[in-house]
Design an enzyme around this catalytic site. Structure first.
Site, mmCIF file in Angstrom:
data_model
loop_
_atom_site.group_PDB
_atom_site.id
_atom_site.type_symbol
_atom_site.label_atom_id
_atom_site.label_comp_id
_atom_site.label_asym_id
_atom_site.label_seq_id
_atom_site.Cartn_x
_atom_site.Cartn_y
_atom_site.Cartn_z
ATOM 1 N N CYS A 96 0.816 -1.212 0.000
ATOM 2 C CA CYS A 96 0.000 0.000 0.000
ATOM 3 C C CYS A 96 0.857 1.273 0.000
ATOM 4 O O CYS A 96 1.452 1.578 -1.030
ATOM 5 C CB CYS A 96 -0.998 -0.057 1.150
ATOM 6 S SG CYS A 96 -2.451 0.955 0.823
ATOM 7 N N ARG A 130 -12.185 6.547 -2.404
ATOM 8 C CA ARG A 130 -11.296 5.717 -1.598
ATOM 9 C C ARG A 130 -11.659 4.258 -1.837
ATOM 10 O O ARG A 130 -12.839 3.908 -1.856
ATOM 11 C CB ARG A 130 -11.481 6.089 -0.120
ATOM 12 C CG ARG A 130 -10.253 5.828 0.657
ATOM 13 C CD ARG A 130 -10.164 6.472 1.997
ATOM 14 N NE ARG A 130 -8.985 5.886 2.613
ATOM 15 C CZ ARG A 130 -7.749 6.309 2.388
ATOM 16 N NH1 ARG A 130 -7.519 7.363 1.652
ATOM 17 N NH2 ARG A 130 -6.718 5.688 2.934
ATOM 18 N N HIS A 194 -3.536 -5.491 2.323
ATOM 19 C CA HIS A 194 -3.295 -5.647 3.752
ATOM 20 C C HIS A 194 -3.987 -6.936 4.172
ATOM 21 O O HIS A 194 -4.509 -7.675 3.357
ATOM 22 C CB HIS A 194 -3.937 -4.494 4.529
ATOM 23 C CG HIS A 194 -3.341 -3.159 4.285
ATOM 24 N ND1 HIS A 194 -2.151 -2.761 4.838
ATOM 25 C CD2 HIS A 194 -3.789 -2.096 3.577
ATOM 26 C CE1 HIS A 194 -1.910 -1.507 4.480
ATOM 27 N NE2 HIS A 194 -2.883 -1.082 3.717
HETATM 28 N N1 GLN Z 1 -1.826 6.874 1.857
HETATM 29 C C1 GLN Z 1 -1.983 5.936 0.772
HETATM 30 C C2 GLN Z 1 -3.322 6.018 0.044
HETATM 31 O O1 GLN Z 1 -4.321 6.386 0.621
HETATM 32 C C3 GLN Z 1 -1.730 4.534 1.299
HETATM 33 C C4 GLN Z 1 -2.764 4.077 2.295
HETATM 34 C C5 GLN Z 1 -2.391 2.803 2.978
HETATM 35 O O2 GLN Z 1 -1.223 2.468 3.101
HETATM 36 N N2 GLN Z 1 -3.382 2.090 3.514
HETATM 37 O O3 GLN Z 1 -3.370 5.691 -1.134
#
Ligand code: GLN
EC number: 6.3.5.13
Length: 237
Positions: A96, A130, A194
């Protein structure tokens, strides 16, 4: 690091900045699956105030919020150790925020492009929405890790350049945002998964280990395989 001759050296990069959704589980499973094959391991936690050792076998990076991600990228770039290790053939497993950081560039919290470490030919920017939820994807058959599952939570979308290739094709979820999930270039692997990813996908953990130690003896199915099946069924119901 102490024993540099025989142990598999696992380097956990910046747990103080990059470790969301249990990403440290990736370190534990890699270590466990190596040791079950009789391969000794040595794990080094590298805080963001420390230099990155260059003699590691497998480097792991986890996810993070936007600002810790920016700070981690700046420190890794100025340190240079991760890039030198990857160029010397170490394996890298980046999740990520870590995935975006090892790429060529990524968008900060205002979507201004920032340079990454530049060991994986991907570029990330921010998406309209998101991506949150369970993800399922089929890994490139040439890599031999089968169907993988994980949990994703990111704003970023990632374009895979010509020197890398997508890790997998998405079956459910968003991933890179274009029907693919993650990317691979040599022994550098990035993914949005994750969960953590390696406990949920033992075949992916073994693929990563095999990059450094060669062919591995199979292990009898245990809780990791049961978790994998349970999560796949839950994600696809
Ligand atoms: N900050 C990054 C995004 O939102 C990665 C998020 C994360 O590692 N969960 O794309």
């Amino acid at each position: 690091m102490s024993d540099t001759s025989s142990a598999l050296r696992i380097v956990w990069i910046y747990p103080d900045l990059l470790s969301t959704y249990g990403d440290q589980g990736n370190v534990l499973v890699l270590k466990r699956r190596a040791e079950l094959r009789g391969i000794p391991t040595e794990t080094v936690r590298v805080l963001s105030s420390d230099p990155v050792p260059e003699q590691g076998d497998v480097y792991l990076l986890g996810g993070g919020e936007d600002r810790p991600q920016t700070l981690a990228a700046q420190r890794l770039r100025s340190d240079g150790g991760l890039k030198r290790a990857a160029e010397a053939g170490a394996a890298v497993f980046a999740v990520c925020a870590g995935y975006q950081i090892v790429g060529e560039s990524f968008g900060d919290d205002d979507d201004n492009p920032l340079p990454g470490v530049g060991i994986l030919d991907v570029r990330s920017g921010r998406g309209e929405t998101r991506a949150v939820g369970e993800i399922v994807a089929d890994v490139d058959p040439a890599l031999g890790a089968g169907r993988i599952t994980g949990f994703e939570n990111h704003q970023g979308r990632t374009a895979v350049g010509p020197s890398a290739r997508p890790l997998s094709a998405t079956v459910a979820g968003i991933g890179n945002g274009s029907g693919t999930e993650g990317a691979v270039q040599g022994q550098v692997l990035g993914t949005y998964l994750h969960g953590p990813a390696l406990p949920r996908n033992p075949a992916l953990a073994d693929m990563l280990l095999s990059w450094r130690v060669g062919e591995l003896a199979p292990l009898p199915p245990a809780w990791g395989e049961r978790l994998h099946e349970e999560r796949l069924a839950a994600a696809l119901q």
